[in-house]
Design a protein around this motif. Structure first.
Motif, PDB file in Angstrom:
ATOM      1  N   THR A 176       0.814  -1.219   0.000  1.00  0.00           N
ATOM      2  CA  THR A 176       0.000   0.000   0.000  1.00  0.00           C
ATOM      3  C   THR A 176       0.846   1.267   0.000  1.00  0.00           C
ATOM      4  OG1 THR A 176      -0.026  -0.019   2.401  1.00  0.00           O
ATOM      5  CG2 THR A 176      -1.854  -1.126   1.295  1.00  0.00           C
ATOM      6  N   GLY A 177       2.137   1.134   0.285  1.00  0.00           N
ATOM      7  CA  GLY A 177       2.994   2.312   0.393  1.00  0.00           C
ATOM      8  C   GLY A 177       2.799   3.058   1.700  1.00  0.00           C
ATOM      9  N   ARG A 178       2.186   2.395   2.680  1.00  0.00           N
ATOM     10  CA  ARG A 178       1.953   3.071   3.965  1.00  0.00           C
ATOM     11  C   ARG A 178       3.157   2.975   4.882  1.00  0.00           C
ATOM     12  NH1 ARG A 178      -4.290   2.021   5.839  1.00  0.00           N
ATOM     13  NH2 ARG A 178      -5.187   3.273   4.170  1.00  0.00           N
ATOM     14  N   LEU A 179       3.495   4.092   5.506  1.00  0.00           N
ATOM     15  CA  LEU A 179       4.543   4.119   6.527  1.00  0.00           C
ATOM     16  C   LEU A 179       3.801   4.180   7.855  1.00  0.00           C
ATOM     17  CD1 LEU A 179       6.660   6.928   4.778  1.00  0.00           C
ATOM     18  CD2 LEU A 179       6.901   4.450   4.506  1.00  0.00           C
ATOM     19  N   ILE A 180       3.812   3.060   8.592  1.00  0.00           N
ATOM     20  CA  ILE A 180       2.935   2.938   9.750  1.00  0.00           C
ATOM     21  C   ILE A 180       3.734   3.082  11.043  1.00  0.00           C
ATOM     22  CG2 ILE A 180       1.266   1.419  10.925  1.00  0.00           C
ATOM     23  CD1 ILE A 180       1.209  -0.070   8.057  1.00  0.00           C
ATOM     24  N   GLY A 181       3.289   3.958  11.918  1.00  0.00           N
ATOM     25  CA  GLY A 181       3.942   4.120  13.213  1.00  0.00           C
ATOM     26  C   GLY A 181       3.424   5.369  13.901  1.00  0.00           C
ATOM     27  N   ARG A 182       3.512   5.387  15.237  1.00  0.00           N
ATOM     28  CA  ARG A 182       3.046   6.552  15.987  1.00  0.00           C
ATOM     29  C   ARG A 182       3.886   7.782  15.627  1.00  0.00           C
ATOM     30  NH1 ARG A 182      -1.084   7.228  16.984  1.00  0.00           N
ATOM     31  NH2 ARG A 182      -1.801   6.511  19.019  1.00  0.00           N
ATOM     32  N   GLY A 183       3.239   8.854  15.258  1.00  0.00           N
ATOM     33  CA  GLY A 183       3.934  10.092  14.914  1.00  0.00           C
ATOM     34  C   GLY A 183       4.265  10.205  13.434  1.00  0.00           C
ATOM     35  N   SER A 184       4.011   9.128  12.658  1.00  0.00           N
ATOM     36  CA  SER A 184       4.369   9.192  11.229  1.00  0.00           C
ATOM     37  C   SER A 184       3.686  10.380  10.561  1.00  0.00           C
ATOM     38  CB  SER A 184       3.989   7.888  10.527  1.00  0.00           C
ATOM     39  OG  SER A 184       2.608   7.599  10.728  1.00  0.00           O
ATOM     40  N   SER A 185       2.416  10.611  10.925  1.00  0.00           N
ATOM     41  CA  SER A 185       1.680  11.730  10.335  1.00  0.00           C
ATOM     42  C   SER A 185       1.580  12.915  11.297  1.00  0.00           C
ATOM     43  CB  SER A 185       0.276  11.249   9.936  1.00  0.00           C
ATOM     44  OG  SER A 185      -0.474  12.282   9.364  1.00  0.00           O
ATOM     45  N   ASP A 186       1.505  12.637  12.587  1.00  0.00           N
ATOM     46  CA  ASP A 186       1.292  13.666  13.621  1.00  0.00           C
ATOM     47  C   ASP A 186       2.408  13.614  14.645  1.00  0.00           C
ATOM     48  OD1 ASP A 186       0.206  15.527  15.349  1.00  0.00           O
ATOM     49  OD2 ASP A 186      -1.399  14.246  16.079  1.00  0.00           O
ATOM     50  N   ASP A 187       3.465  14.350  14.488  1.00  0.00           N
ATOM     51  CA  ASP A 187       3.764  15.360  13.498  1.00  0.00           C
ATOM     52  C   ASP A 187       5.205  15.189  13.038  1.00  0.00           C
ATOM     53  OD1 ASP A 187       3.438  17.772  12.011  1.00  0.00           O
ATOM     54  OD2 ASP A 187       4.138  18.967  13.674  1.00  0.00           O
ATOM     55  N   LYS A 188       5.733  13.927  13.188  1.00  0.00           N
ATOM     56  CA  LYS A 188       7.139  13.722  12.846  1.00  0.00           C
ATOM     57  C   LYS A 188       7.351  13.728  11.332  1.00  0.00           C
ATOM     58  CE  LYS A 188       8.411  11.563  17.209  1.00  0.00           C
ATOM     59  NZ  LYS A 188       8.726  10.334  17.965  1.00  0.00           N
ATOM     60  N   GLY A 189       6.434  13.128  10.588  1.00  0.00           N
ATOM     61  CA  GLY A 189       6.555  13.114   9.124  1.00  0.00           C
ATOM     62  C   GLY A 189       6.681  14.519   8.553  1.00  0.00           C
ATOM     63  N   PRO A 190       5.729  15.408   8.903  1.00  0.00           N
ATOM     64  CA  PRO A 190       5.826  16.782   8.390  1.00  0.00           C
ATOM     65  C   PRO A 190       7.108  17.503   8.828  1.00  0.00           C
ATOM     66  CG  PRO A 190       3.584  16.328   9.095  1.00  0.00           C
ATOM     67  CD  PRO A 190       4.402  15.136   9.510  1.00  0.00           C
ATOM     68  N   ILE A 191       7.535  17.329  10.081  1.00  0.00           N
ATOM     69  CA  ILE A 191       8.789  17.968  10.515  1.00  0.00           C
ATOM     70  C   ILE A 191       9.943  17.470   9.651  1.00  0.00           C
ATOM     71  CG2 ILE A 191      10.516  18.046  12.353  1.00  0.00           C
ATOM     72  CD1 ILE A 191       8.420  18.262  14.393  1.00  0.00           C
ATOM     73  N   LEU A 192       9.951  16.158   9.412  1.00  0.00           N
ATOM     74  CA  LEU A 192      11.028  15.598   8.593  1.00  0.00           C
ATOM     75  C   LEU A 192      10.932  16.055   7.142  1.00  0.00           C
ATOM     76  CD1 LEU A 192      11.597  14.112  11.201  1.00  0.00           C
ATOM     77  CD2 LEU A 192      12.200  12.124   9.830  1.00  0.00           C
ATOM     78  N   GLY A 193       9.729  16.387   6.707  1.00  0.00           N
ATOM     79  CA  GLY A 193       9.569  16.974   5.379  1.00  0.00           C
ATOM     80  C   GLY A 193      10.421  18.234   5.244  1.00  0.00           C
ATOM     81  N   TRP A 194      10.385  19.076   6.284  1.00  0.00           N
ATOM     82  CA  TRP A 194      11.215  20.294   6.252  1.00  0.00           C
ATOM     83  C   TRP A 194      12.698  19.920   6.231  1.00  0.00           C
ATOM     84  CZ3 TRP A 194       8.620  24.297   4.790  1.00  0.00           C
ATOM     85  CH2 TRP A 194       7.309  24.542   5.237  1.00  0.00           C
ATOM     86  N   LEU A 195      13.081  18.892   7.016  1.00  0.00           N
ATOM     87  CA  LEU A 195      14.493  18.460   7.009  1.00  0.00           C
ATOM     88  C   LEU A 195      14.905  17.990   5.609  1.00  0.00           C
ATOM     89  CD1 LEU A 195      14.945  16.365  10.309  1.00  0.00           C
ATOM     90  CD2 LEU A 195      16.001  18.575   9.783  1.00  0.00           C
ATOM     91  N   ASN A 196      13.992  17.278   4.934  1.00  0.00           N
ATOM     92  CA  ASN A 196      14.309  16.805   3.571  1.00  0.00           C
ATOM     93  C   ASN A 196      14.615  17.990   2.648  1.00  0.00           C
ATOM     94  OD1 ASN A 196      13.655  14.334   4.664  1.00  0.00           O
ATOM     95  ND2 ASN A 196      11.653  14.180   3.660  1.00  0.00           N
TER      96      ASN A 196
END
Ligand code: BES
Ligand code: MN
Ligand code: MN
Length: 480
Positions: A125-145
């Motif tokens: 499915t392409g899902r990255l599953i884990g606590r914080g993946s969407s709220d809010d570690k993923g978005p923070i890491l988006g800025w790091l990328n």
């Protein structure tokens, strides 16, 4: 027409996907649960980890001590806020980026299919599953990328950036308002900021990117009934004494109807009714009752009318009962009369409601309802935390830049949404700095923030990183 964003940046995001996902799994592996005292050290560890990552991509950072607080009767150190800065070019705009590195609690036994603090990649499915993946570690890491590309390739950023990351958002952003107010003054860390961008919410559905211009506020209450000096045997004391649990259930029963109407007098009444123009906004959103029911996992929408259901979340207050502390909740059938029980509930607020205006109504309501019971038990009411609702002007150039970026990255017009959730510091940024605040979500409406199996789709992580970067270029290109 191609925008001002370097093609090389967009390609970099795609070709570095594996490394970005690895970094997200490192972040998810730190169980930075702000609401659980036993995990406070992990919130500190998360601050150190993020601070190190920011430095590696060229950000000048400092950790700010926010002091101590009391949580569930325990005196605890607050995790530091991270302030950061990159670029200081008078000729460029300065954007302030906020995010939170704490997460909600999660246990496999809550019903997760995978270990919550091990990022699981579902290849199908392409899902990255884990606590914080969407709220809010993923978005923070988006800025790091985004920063990693500019640092590694020595490409100057199109704007100056200031960062404000905190580790207490899920527990009411304790200590942060004061910091933001202080640093927004002349000569403060945030002096000179032109606009704010927060990526900490979700698309309305699973198909259409969104820009968000409103959040509900919140007022959280704990109502405690106590009486007996200790837990009692219901066979020995049943029908001889006033029982705290009976009183509490009666009280909670006076708060909200099964249809969601708030029964505390004056609360629903504060909110003006929508006119036809406003209703047209909700009618125009790409959303259906099936979307709510799919996200909720059951056919339980309050109405079959999409506009009324969307208004319930976006422009009306809501009252939810969250739990009862002190009640018997284990397995089996214990015949206890609990000595002291606390009901927890909160009200989501919309303009013009504020905690200060709503709290006295709630307290008066509970006291009157308790008096009617004729109970000899004791009632105490506490206000645990709160925040004011926020609404922004979505015609502002900050939103224009995000709209253009969305068209470029997704080839679609974004939905313009108001959110039902709360980020307490949003209004503080808007008021203290006197600038426009934009919410630019990365994840989808079915990500399951706070729930079991929280996920971020890999495509949202990557396209979302492109979106954040492209937004910075569009910001620079747009006239103030
Ligand atoms: N990211 C959410 C806020 C949010 C939730 C925005 C849903 C849009 C839709 C944030 O992390 C959050 O959970 N906030 C808390 C704040 C509360 C503890 C003061 C919330 O809304 O419950
Ligand atoms: Mn969040
Ligand atoms: Mn949250």
């Amino acid at each position: 027409m191609p925008g001002p964003t370097p093609k090389e940046f967009l390609n970099y995001i795609d070709s570095h996907a594996d490394g970005f996902i690895k970094r997200l799994s490192d972040a998810v592996a730190i169980p930075s649960i702000s609401g659980d005292a036993t995990h406070r050290k992990d919130v500190f560890a998360m601050a150190d980890w993020l601070n190190g990552q920011l430095k590696q991509v060229g950000v000048d950072t400092k950790l700010v001590d926010l002091g101590r607080h009391t949580m569930d009767g325990e005196d605890l150190p607050l995790p530091p806020a991270i302030l950061g800065q990159i670029g200081n070019d008078k000729g460029k705009k300065t954007v302030l980026i906020y995010g939170h590195f704490d997460v909600q609690p999660a246990n496999k036994s809550d019903g997760w299919d995978t270990e919550p603090f091990t990022l699981t990649i579902d290849e199908k499915t392409g899902r990255l599953i884990g606590r914080g993946s969407s709220d809010d570690k993923g978005p923070i890491l988006g800025w790091l990328n985004v920063l990693q590309y500019h640092h590694e390739k020595k490409v100057p950023l199109p704007v100056n950036i200031k960062f404000c990351f905190e580790g207490m958002e899920e527990s009411g952003s304790e200590g942060l308002d004061e910091l933001v107010e202080r640093e927004s003054k002349k000569g403060g860390y945030f002096d000179g900021v032109d606009c704010v961008c927060i990526s900490d919410n979700y698309w309305l559905n699973t198909r259409t990117p969104a820009l968000t211009y409103g959040l509900r506020g919140l007022s959280y209450y704990k109502v405690t009934i106590s009486g007996p000096a200790r837990d009692l045997h219901s066979g020995v004391f049943g029908r001889m004494v006033h029982e705290p649990m009976t009183d509490l259930i009666q009280l909670l029963n006076t708060l909200v109807s099964p249809q969601g109407d708030i029964l505390v007098k004056g609360v629903d009444e504060m909110v003006p009714r929508p006119d036809e123009d406003e209703k047209a906004i909700y009618a125009g959103l790409n959303y259906s009752i099936a979307d709510v029911e799919e996200a909720a996992g059951a056919s339980i929408a309050l109405s079959a009318d999409k506009v009324s259901v969307l208004m319930g979340r976006m422009r009306e207050p809501s009252l939810s009962i969250h739990g009862i502390e002190g009640a018997f909740s284990g397995a089996g059938a214990k015949t206890v009369i609990p000595a002291k029980v606390s009901g927890k509930f909160s009200i989501r607020l919309v303009p013009p409601q504020t905690p200060a205006a709503v709290d006295p109504l709630v307290i008066a309501h509970l006291e009157a309802a308790f008096a009617k019971l004729g109970s000899k038990n004791n009632l105490t009411i506490e206000n645990l935390h709160g925040g004011k609702p926020w609404i922004a002007d979505h015609r502002h150039w900050n939103f224009e830049a995000a709209k253009k970026a969305t068209r470029e990255v997704y080839g679609q017009e974004p939905d313009l949404t108001r959110e039902g959730g709360s980020i307490p510091v949003t209004l503080t940024f808007a008021e203290s700095l006197g600038v426009n605040v934009l919410l630019l979500p990365m994840g989808r409406g079915d990500d399951g923030a706070h729930s079991t199996n929280e996920k971020l789709d890999k495509s949202n992580f990557l396209e979302g990183s492109k979106l954040l970067g492209t937004y910075l270029y569009e910001l620079a290109a747009i006239a103030k």
